[in-house]
Every structure is written in C-alpha cells, then in structure tokens.
Design an enzyme around this catalytic site. Sequence first.
Site, short mmCIF file in Angstrom:
data_model
loop_
_atom_site.label_atom_id
_atom_site.label_comp_id
_atom_site.label_asym_id
_atom_site.label_seq_id
_atom_site.Cartn_x
_atom_site.Cartn_y
_atom_site.Cartn_z
N GLN A 125 -9.32 1.00 -12.40
CA GLN A 125 -9.92 -0.01 -11.67
C GLN A 125 -11.37 0.29 -11.29
OE1 GLN A 125 -8.81 -1.33 -7.62
NE2 GLN A 125 -7.68 0.59 -7.27
N GLU A 245 -2.75 -6.78 -5.10
CA GLU A 245 -2.87 -5.31 -4.80
C GLU A 245 -2.27 -5.05 -3.36
OE1 GLU A 245 -6.09 -1.70 -4.87
OE2 GLU A 245 -6.65 -3.83 -4.89
N ASN A 366 -8.43 -2.50 6.51
CA ASN A 366 -7.40 -3.04 7.48
C ASN A 366 -8.06 -3.88 8.47
OD1 ASN A 366 -5.25 -1.64 5.83
ND2 ASN A 366 -4.53 -0.87 7.75
#
Lengths: 389, 322
Positions: A125, A245, A366
Amino acid sequence: MNLDLTPEQQAFAAEARAWLQQHVPARPLPSMDTEDGFAAHRRWEATLAEGGWSVVAWPEQYGGRDAGLIEWVLFEEEYYRAGAPTRVAQNGISLLAPILFEHGTPEQQQRYLKAMTDGSLIWAQAWSEPGAGSDLAAIRSTARRDEERGGWILNGQKIWSSRAAWADRGFGLFRSDPTAERHRGLTYFLFPLDAEGITVRPIAQLDGTTGFAEIFFDDVFVPDADVLGAPGDGWRVAMSTAGNERGLSLRAPGRFLAATDRLIDLQASRSEADETDAVVDAWIRAEAYRLYTWQTVSTVQDGGSVGAEGSMNKVFWSELDVDIHETALRILGPEAELRGPQAERDGRWAEDYLFSLSGPIYAGTNEIQRNIIAERILGLPRGGDGRRA
Amino acid sequence: MRFLPTDEQVAFAEAIDDIVEAHGGSEIAQRWAADDDEAGRALWAQFAELGLTGLRVPEEAGGFGGSASDLAVVFERLGYHGVPGPYIESIAFLPALVDADTRERLVAGAIATVAVDPLAPAALDAHAAELLFQVRSCALHPAAVREPAGSLAPTRRLALLDAQGEARALEARELALAADEAALAAAAMLIGAGERLLDEAVSYAKVREQFGRPVGEFQALKHQLADVRVALTFARPLVWNAAIALGMDEGERAVSAAKIAASDAAALAARVALQVHGAIGYTSEHSLRIWLGLAHALPAVWGTRAFHRARIARSILPGRAA
C-alpha cells in the site's frame, strides 16, 4: 438472540480445522519483513490457495468458496487458533480487492484478483507521504496527464509503505488536479514497483526489520488501464478501503483470542508472576471483541453496514494488542528484554510487542479514530482543532 | 446465529421507555430519592400489568416465561431510565428461590427485597417492600428491618435486616444460579446507566459553550466521550452472551466477564459525564446524580470486580481451581 451455528457452518469450521492441522508449518516461518521470510510467506499463500482457503468469502471464479460472513469469521478463528502464518497477501486481499470488486473494470478484476490469492502478485500500500500520514487529503504526489501515450506521469514520494521492500506492485493516491479542493482531484493508481523511474528504499522498523519502505516516483508512466475508478474520484474510492482496513476485515477476533491463549499459557508457566488480573482482563476484552464481531456480522446480515463503527473496532483491538503484549513482558520479567533464539521458547513476545506498538499509529491514528467516533457516531461538532474538513 | 435483540425484545424495550416517560421519566427517581415513593410505586404497578414482574417466571406458573436474554434487554432499559426500586431482587433473584405462593405474589406485582450475604449484604428499598428476605447459610429467611442505611446512590435506599421466622433451605446450585441472574441484571442495568450518562454528556457538550464555542468541539472532551462509546459498545455483547450462557457450562465466567466489563464501562461513563458537566453535575438537583449513583453502587453488589475476576481466573488459568 443466539450464537448457534448451523450444521453446515459447523462442518465448514471442522473442515478448515482439519486442513490447517495438516498444513500449518510446524515451525513458525521467519518474519515476513525479511527477504527469506517474505519468500516463505509467499509460498504459504500458494499452499493456502491450493487448499482453497486463501479467500473463502470470494466468488469461486477467483479462487474463493462463496462463503458467507459467518463462515469467513469461523475460518479466521480457526486460522489463528492453528497458529498459521500472518498473511503477506493481506494488503491485496483485504485492502485492494474490495475496491477492485466495487470499482475495478472487468479487465482489471481478471488481471489482478486471481493473482493476489496465491501469492504470485503481492501488493504494497502506498498511502502516506512525508506530509500526509493520517491526513490523507494532504497528499502532494502528482499525476500529470499524458494524452499521447494514454496514461499518466507520476511524481513524488510515498512513505511507510508496508510490504513495499519485497512486494510486486503498489496502489495509492496521487493529485491529478492541483487546482481542486483537498479531497477532490485525487486519482487512484495501480503500479509495478519495478517500473522505470521508481526507487524503493527500505526503512528499518522499530523491530529492526524492513517491514516498510519509501517509494520515490520520478516521471513514472502508468497507463489508463491501471487507473482504479474514475480519474479525480480517488478519495471516494480510497475511503472505502480505509474503512475496510479499520473495520472488520483486517483484524479478525481469532488473532486476539490466540494471543490471549498464549498469554494464559505464559502466566501458567510462570507461577511467580503476579499478573492474574491483567491476564483475566485481556481474556475479557478478547471475548468482548469476538462477541462484538458476531454482533456486527448479525447487523450486516440484517442489511446494515459497518461505517464509522470500524473506528471503534480499530481503537479497541489496537489497544488490546498493546496491553496483551505489555502484560506478557511483565510476566517474563528480566527475560522480556531478550530477543533472538534465546527468547524463542517464550514465543517471540518481544518481537510481537514491538509490532503491537504500531497498531495505534497505522491505518489512521487512534486520535483520528476518536475524532471520527465523536463526530460521526456521537454527533459532536467538528472543528476547533485546526483541522479543515 | 443472530446475535441481536429480536423484534419482540425491541418492542418490549420501547414499551418500557414509553411507560417510564408517561410516569415522569427521571423525576420518578428524583422523587424516590426524596422519600416520595408514589410515582415509583405507580410505575411498578404498571410494569406488573405489562408482565415485567413475572418476566422470568414460567408461563405455567402464571408468569411471562421470558428468557435471560429478555432480562438483559429489559434491565438495560431500567438502568437507562434510572428506575428506582428493588427490581433486580424481585424479578431476577427471588422468583426461583421462593415458594409457589410467594412467586404468585411477585408476578402480581408485590415488591420484594433481599439481603444476600456476602454479595448484597444490605437490602435495597426495604421501606417500599412488602416481602423482606435474608439469605445466609444457603437458606432463605423471612426478615425485618433492623436499621436503615445510606447508599452511594441517592436512589438506592438500603437497610440491614434481621432474619426471623422459618427458613427455606436452598440448594447451593439454585442459589448460585439466582445470584448469577442478579449479577446479569445488574450488568445490564450498568450498561443502561452508562448509555444514559453518555447521552446526557453528549447533549450537554453540544450546547454548553466556553471560550465562545460548544465544549464538544474540544478534542480533550471528544476523546474522553469516544472512549466511553467504545467501552459501552464492547461491554454490551458480553452481557448478551452471559444471558445466553446463563446456567450452562461456561455461564459463570460469562456472567463474571459481563459484570466486570459493564462495571468498568459505566464507571468510565460516570467519570466522563461528570467531567463534561462540570460543577452543575455535582449538584443534588441535577438528575445526573441518578445514573452516577447507579454507576458507583452497582459494581459493588452482586459480586465485586475482585470476586468476578477470581472466578474467571479459576476458569481460564490451569491449576487455579479452588
């Protein structure tokens, strides 16, 4: 409300278990972030495909079993319980393939899908750039139209590209219209990593292996046949992969159930370690993750979809993963520091700990996930943090 | 496999929401805390008509014949509304342990309470109950109030009891199962209380302005609220699973996992909700105290975190069997 499986589903899980028992390598493969390990993992992908277990949820014409979501989760649980190798083909299978199925031309589907299921074509990726990590809309690498040759010229730099050191091809976004707004004017490209003008420079990770790389583009030509979706529509196309993902597909519960089982064994082998509460809490959270997955599967089967909820998954599993490994290191005591063969008998906790530390960073940090949860699930107002929409 | 509430369960939950709102919503609990039981008793009577007081009594015994999953769905709503009264005691714990006549009275809407040594040593809302019991030495004793006691939760009025009269001997297994059912109900109530705390905090964060912007724009609060959302989301399936597993091989540890996770999620929700509200949330007249109280008190009864962790450890760690 029930968790009962049909006889067919139970038989499916039993078949997977039996096959895995027979085929999973007795000794763990070397890390796939080393050259030898990458090759060994590529061979494992071929073995999986031969057995018909590479992509159970895909249509049969691409090597799948047309299995439903429940069967997919059952397979993942069996896979991790069997201690099978991590999937080097994951970028292609989990991140690119859903987009190919949705936005790819029939020709692209034909050319790429089957080849990624048996390890013959491994994808890297290429999302992040030095100035664009979790903020993908800040991408600056460019794509310039080349009418004459019927394609595009790519320039710029990608970074933190997982698997890029030894993979065959990459996928990523490039700015094809510099005058458009941040989220517009981006185009989704597929390209060979050995194309003329591409330089791949491996980057050593925190654990010393070259799990990711920088990719430099110097007038790299990509034909129209390798544009995924409409030119300029790359953001919308890519966002469906980002959701993937973060959501259900990347981290099946089996991984954390298996890690918790190993943690329980470790605690049992070191009776002097006083980490019982932490081990119990890890077990509870792995159970919670498993059960929430079944709840999500039920929601999807009822016709619902997984959107911003994927952000909750990502925050939960990535922090659970770090906590499991920190607990293991505390149980190991002074031996926690050891790496290499001496530490093998304890099951590579140190290596895996370092890897777990990347969880709260990659696939959108996060902090980004918490903003998404706050704004899209709780409905709190945007703005105020210097972020542009 | 379908791990979601059924349409019937959703409808039953909505009926509870409507009934509570019709009786005054959070005012019921505020008045209960101020010794005014009228609205709370009227609500109880209405719930008896709905069949809720006989939820876990089999149909052939005159009850509703509901499953433990029904119980989990119902008690989440009771927690969400902060409904006052000894519901866990009367609906989840006692029905399986009392004689047939008493069970009939419970189904009909008699309010009962119980002190259980050592899981819930003070009886909840004994002042409002017509049936008082005490469990000790694996027996169910009729009981009377010895002295009232306060609680961390303003809507929970406690009392210490004295056993009197003839005891009914219980089997260890039926007592353990009843205690697990109570712990399951408490876990579900904690999820409901946590959801309400989150709702209250999010609503407030959208309207309360500081420095010229809604406080909900500030990332420091957003991230705390997001963590509450995550904690509650992952605790709820543990409660549902405990309901399915109740009474089966792995039921005990499933209940323990649910109680711990629900306690932790609700406690986090309480801390964050209070922080988001600021000083106004720290006042007695603000209804936030109803759910703050539940989130503080319920983790301590029907098995503490330590009790439940020890039970899970015995189950999952080899060599830890007691």
